[in-house]
Design a protein around this motif. Structure first.
Motif, PDB file in Angstrom:
ATOM      1  N   ALA A 127       2.419   6.346  -7.248  1.00 57.38           N
ATOM      2  CA  ALA A 127       1.415   7.184  -7.920  1.00 57.38           C
ATOM      3  C   ALA A 127       1.894   8.625  -8.059  1.00 57.38           C
ATOM      4  O   ALA A 127       1.425   9.355  -8.940  1.00 57.38           O
ATOM      5  N   ALA A 132      -4.972   5.205  -7.652  1.00 60.81           N
ATOM      6  CA  ALA A 132      -4.632   5.505  -6.258  1.00 60.81           C
ATOM      7  C   ALA A 132      -5.700   6.393  -5.620  1.00 60.81           C
ATOM      8  O   ALA A 132      -6.103   6.170  -4.480  1.00 60.81           O
ATOM      9  N   ASP A 133      -6.162   7.407  -6.379  1.00 61.88           N
ATOM     10  CA  ASP A 133      -7.213   8.288  -5.867  1.00 61.88           C
ATOM     11  C   ASP A 133      -8.488   7.496  -5.578  1.00 61.88           C
ATOM     12  O   ASP A 133      -9.161   7.717  -4.566  1.00 61.88           O
ATOM     13  N   GLU A 157       0.827  -1.203   0.000  1.00 64.42           N
ATOM     14  CA  GLU A 157       0.000   0.000   0.000  1.00 64.42           C
ATOM     15  C   GLU A 157       0.865   1.258   0.000  1.00 64.42           C
ATOM     16  O   GLU A 157       0.617   2.199  -0.779  1.00 64.42           O
ATOM     17  N   GLN A 158       1.858   1.288   0.853  1.00 65.22           N
ATOM     18  CA  GLN A 158       2.745   2.447   0.911  1.00 65.22           C
ATOM     19  C   GLN A 158       3.500   2.621  -0.405  1.00 65.22           C
ATOM     20  O   GLN A 158       3.653   3.745  -0.909  1.00 65.22           O
ATOM     21  N   TYR A 202      -8.713   4.300  -4.883  1.00 69.56           N
ATOM     22  CA  TYR A 202      -8.447   3.431  -3.733  1.00 69.56           C
ATOM     23  C   TYR A 202      -8.520   4.215  -2.424  1.00 69.56           C
ATOM     24  O   TYR A 202      -9.194   3.807  -1.473  1.00 69.56           O
ATOM     25  N   LEU A 203      -7.846   5.363  -2.381  1.00 72.08           N
ATOM     26  CA  LEU A 203      -7.839   6.183  -1.170  1.00 72.08           C
ATOM     27  C   LEU A 203      -9.229   6.749  -0.883  1.00 72.08           C
ATOM     28  O   LEU A 203      -9.636   6.874   0.280  1.00 72.08           O
ATOM     29  N   LEU A 227      -2.487   6.215   8.063  1.00 70.41           N
ATOM     30  CA  LEU A 227      -1.346   5.988   7.169  1.00 70.41           C
ATOM     31  C   LEU A 227      -0.027   6.352   7.828  1.00 70.41           C
ATOM     32  O   LEU A 227       0.975   5.652   7.681  1.00 70.41           O
ATOM     33  N   ILE A 241       1.072   4.046  -3.130  1.00 72.06           N
ATOM     34  CA  ILE A 241       0.799   5.476  -2.966  1.00 72.06           C
ATOM     35  C   ILE A 241       2.007   6.306  -3.410  1.00 72.06           C
ATOM     36  O   ILE A 241       1.863   7.331  -4.092  1.00 72.06           O
ATOM     37  N   GLN A 242       3.200   5.854  -3.046  1.00 72.44           N
ATOM     38  CA  GLN A 242       4.411   6.586  -3.431  1.00 72.44           C
ATOM     39  C   GLN A 242       4.621   6.546  -4.944  1.00 72.44           C
ATOM     40  O   GLN A 242       4.992   7.551  -5.565  1.00 72.44           O
ATOM     41  N   ARG A 262      -2.278   7.443 -10.798  1.00 70.48           N
ATOM     42  CA  ARG A 262      -2.904   8.429  -9.910  1.00 70.48           C
ATOM     43  C   ARG A 262      -4.405   8.231  -9.789  1.00 70.48           C
ATOM     44  O   ARG A 262      -4.972   8.319  -8.697  1.00 70.48           O
TER      45      ARG A 262
END
Length: 223
Positions: free
Chosen positions: A144, A154-155, A137-138, A157-158, A189, A141-142, A151
């Motif tokens: 993206a 990721a958007d 997960e980390q 998902y978040l 997070l 995000i990084q 992106r």
């Protein structure tokens, strides 16, 4: 969300082909967790998946497609195995309270403590029993930040996390439920990231104290 997810690589046409394609994505995810995204190369993935090199280049001519589809698989799986179960647990706990009951300071404090305990238990369990998920997960995000094609995924998902927390904040009667939800998730997070770096600090007490401190500021006292 899962219906909106789109894979980038070549589609498999037969069951056996789909199994091989899945094995390639699983191998890529294992490499990301173990060695980082930059270690994802066709030869390394083929070796990890125990498939011919030609198989990885057939489904993924572009290594960035392979990385994008690896994170797509991760997001799809996380929705079913992590986000939905957490959502059910959280709303099951909150169903024990009403907004009227939160006018009682003792009941409000009981809710905050129970939520802090539940969230802390979830984070500790993630780090102790599903560490690979947290690392992926980390990394997702990084990555993206660098890969524009990731992106939107990721958007999406978040946003699933934040929307769930926003519904909870609406039940609490927060004045700014979406902003408060973003604060809760950001705390989530940050704590996970810190404990990945310092696993010696992983404990229910460590996480619960920080979650309680944050939730005590977010959950309003009615009346």
């Amino acid at each position: 969300m899962t219906s909106a997810i789109q894979y980038q690589g070549r589609k498999a046409r037969r069951t056996g082909s789909e199994q091989r394609r899945q094995a390639i994505l699983e191998a890529s995810l294992s490499i990301i967790v173990r060695e980082g995204i930059r270690a994802v190369r066709h030869r390394a993935v083929a070796r990890e998946a125990e498939v011919p090199l030609s198989a990885t280049t057939y489904y993924f001519k572009d290594i960035s497609d392979l990385i994008a589809d690896t994170f797509t698989l991760f997001a799809e799986r996380a929705m079913k195995e992590v986000i939905e179960p957490f959502k059910e647990q959280a709303f099951g706990l909150m169903s024990q309270f009403s907004r009227d009951s939160l006018e009682n300071p003792q009941e409000r404090d009981r809710l905050v403590k129970m939520l802090a305990q539940m969230m802390a238990a979830f984070i500790v369990d993630e780090l102790q029993n599903r560490r690979d998920h947290v690392v992926a997960e980390q990394a997702f995000i990084q990555e993206a930040i660098l890969d524009a094609r990731l992106r939107e995924l990721a958007d999406m998902y978040l946003r699933q996390h934040v929307e769930t927390l926003t519904m909870a904040c609406e039940l609490f009667g927060c004045k700014e439920p979406k902003l408060d939800a973003e604060l809760i998730f950001a705390t989530f997070l940050t704590i996970e990231q810190r404990l990945l770096v310092h696993p010696e600090k992983i404990s229910q007490e460590f996480v619960e104290k920080r979650m309680y401190n944050m939730l005590d500021k977010v959950v309003p006292l009615h009346g």
